[in-house]
Every structure is written in C-alpha cells, then in structure tokens.
Design an enzyme around this catalytic site. Sequence first.
Site, PDB file in Angstrom:
ATOM      1  N   ASP A   1      45.509  31.222  16.531  1.00 29.72           N
ATOM      2  CA  ASP A   1      44.666  31.996  15.604  1.00 29.72           C
ATOM      3  C   ASP A   1      44.804  33.476  15.953  1.00 29.72           C
ATOM      4  O   ASP A   1      44.866  34.339  15.075  1.00 29.72           O
ATOM      5  CB  ASP A   1      43.186  31.577  15.689  1.00 29.72           C
TER       6      ASP A   1
ATOM      7  N   ASP B   1      45.948  25.968  20.273  1.00 32.38           N
ATOM      8  CA  ASP B   1      45.089  26.135  19.094  1.00 32.38           C
ATOM      9  C   ASP B   1      44.474  27.530  19.093  1.00 32.38           C
ATOM     10  O   ASP B   1      44.533  28.259  18.094  1.00 32.38           O
ATOM     11  CB  ASP B   1      43.990  25.067  19.113  1.00 32.38           C
TER      12      ASP B   1
END
Length: 347
Positions: free
Chosen positions: A244, A240
């Site tokens: 980004d 995760d």
Amino acid sequence: MPYKIALYPGDGIGPEVITEAKKVLEAVGADCNFTHIDWNTTLYAKIGKCAPDDYLDKLKNFDAILLGALGNSHNAPDHIAVQPLLGMRRGFDQYVNLRPAVLYEGVECPLKNKKPYDIDMIVIRENTEGEYTPLGGRHYIGTPYEAAIQVNYFTRMGTERIIRYAFETARTRNRKHVTSITKSNALIHSMVLWDEVCREVAKDYPDVTWSSMLVDAAAMNFVRQPEIFDVVVCSNLFGDILTDLAAVIIGGMGFAASANLKPSKKYPSMFEPIHGSAPDIAGKGIANPLAAIMSAAMMLEFLGDEKNAMRIKHAVQSHLKESKVKTPDRGGTARTWEIGDDIVKRL
Ligand code: NAD
Ligand code: IPM
Ligand code: MN
C-alpha cells in the site's frame, strides 16, 4: 484455444474497474473467453455466504481469474467477505504475489524531486503462509480471560521457494539486487528462519547482490529513498503493508497492479488490483481503473500473450504521459469509463 478467464468483479468499485479491464482486453484482441462470477457480499444477504462452498472446484478449470475487490462491511463481516480471496491464494497454491511499483512519466509523485522511473521496484510477497495462516482460535470467549491466538506459520519450503523466486526475478533485471525484509530482532523464530534461508539461497546466485532490511526501516526507506529498491522479498503481512505504501508513492492505490501466481500453472493464477472495494467512492464512477487494467496485462503476460500485454502497458504509459483525462485521485474530473476509452483509443 481461447484463454478461459473467470471475471470476478466482487464488491464496491470492483465491478467498475473490471468493466474497464475487460473493455481493454477485448479491444486489444486478446483471445479470452470470459465467464462472469457474481459472488460478493450481496450474495451473503441471500445465502449467508459470499461464495458457494465449492468455489475452488468451480474455479479450478479456468486458466486465470481476474478479480476486482471484495468487501462491504454493511453487508457482511470483512473477514468473511475476503475469505474467497485468501482461499484462492492458498487453495490454488498461488505462492507468489507479484506487486510491481513503477513511477511512470506523467504521474505526480507525492515525494519531492522524483523523476520517472526513480521508483522501479517489484515487491515479491509470500502469499500462502506466514502471518496469514488461518490457524489459532478464540478461548474463554466473552470472559475477562478471553484469548485469541493467531499462529504465525513459516515453513522452510514456503520460505525458500519465495526467496528463490525473488533471486530468479532479480537475475532478469538490470540492477540485480534483492532486499529481504525481516524483523528477526523481535520475531526470533519465524524471521530468524527467514534470514537463514535467505543466506543459503543467496549462495546460489553469485550474480545477484542482496541485503537484509528490518521492516520498520523498510517502511521509512520506501519514503526516504525508494530508488534503492529493485526486488523486495517479504512475508505475507509485511508485503501487504509495504505494497500500500509502494502504491501511494507511485501515484496512488489506483495504479497498483498485482498477480497471484502458481508458477507451474497446475492451478489457475489470479490477477487483481492491490486496492480494495473503496466504499468511500463506490458507485460514483470515479475509481481509477488503471490498476485493474495493468493487472489484466500481467494476466496476459503470464498466460503467454506477451505481445498484447506489452500493447496494453504501452497504451497505459502513453495515456499517463499525454492524456488530460484523469480521475479525481489524480486531480481530474474524468469518469472511470473515460480512462478505459482513452486507453482503448491508444491501443
Ligand atoms: P481501499 O484500497 O479499498 O481504499 C483505500 C483508499 O484508497 C480509499 O480512500 C479509496 O477511495 C482509495 N482507492 C482505492 N482504490 C482506488 C481507485 N482504484 N481509484 C481511486 N481511489 C482508490 O482500502 P480500505 O478502505 O482499507 O478497504 C475497503 C474494503 O476493501 C474493506 O472491506 C477491505 O477488507 C477490502 N479490501 C479488499 C481487497 C481485495 O479484494 N483485494 C484489498 C484491500 C482491501
Ligand atoms: C491485499 C488485501 C488482502 C490482503 C485482504 C483483502 C485480505 O489487502 O490483497 O493487499 O491482506 O492480502
Ligand atoms: Mn492490502
């Protein structure tokens, strides 16, 4: 038979970008039958839930789900708003989260001296267990002794299947290299198991080179030398966070597409941009829809319509290379729908 697609726009910019993805799917002539799913935090105000209790049952007969984004902290607590997303990943055993990160021609990279395709990696994130396991609890709530326990749960089966998927993927690529992300210097149970499984799986792939990298060093290297990465395999939380970062080095959150796959197709897979509902720009019509459009292309590819998937990818690449129509995240003044229109024109 048309593909049965659940369109699940969600909150914030979700509906804005999904409108464009649907526009592109229709324009390319993909054989899709869309069902609109209106579950989001607005529903929470009405029924106290962001989705019906039987949401998995309602979704299970679709071929795929195309999701926008979930979450609006003004309407509902964030961990409740995103629950259906995590519930689909686990409930439909979408254990592979594919997150490609490619620097395309025409895109400004925030890193110095990067040429198109210097960044060309695919992050393969474990999607059903690890740090996101919903086991644990709160104890002595509201007292000075209050405790919160969040169980980090790694199974050999879950670890092995995702690492194997990464090695299989590497086999199909030019560089054939896997970087396994770890933190076994500190997480002495979960990540030591991860490393052991990785060493074992790697033996079955003598044609694939691999290395192990601590997650903190990986974060640094995504910025310092992203060109060293080909296939990156990591746990749920590490994936995760790193994706980004991967999104921003290829141009921004508006570029990063993803697929949540149940490879056997026993249950529907889910396709979504990596970004969230972007409350800071929601409702302004300025969100970049490319991540959603590329997620739709990943959906067609997985469903078997490779031809139209490629046509969408090529149209996006030609748009990035040639078009002056850019949303504000790229320094332009264009509106979300103008990007969709430009891509449709190029199909
Ligand atoms: P975010 O990804 O929504 O936004 C981060 C930043 O990126 C913001 O400045 C935003 O404007 C920008 N951005 C994101 N997508 C963009 C796009 N398509 N075009 C241009 N700019 C874009 O992350 P956040 O602000 O941390 O989270 C907002 C909400 O979204 C929270 O409720 C969070 O829980 C939720 N969320 C949902 C998902 C999902 O549904 N898959 C993913 C991440 C976050
Ligand atoms: C993502 C999102 C989700 C995640 C949130 C919304 C739970 O950030 O898909 O990257 O953490 O997986
Ligand atoms: Mn995320």
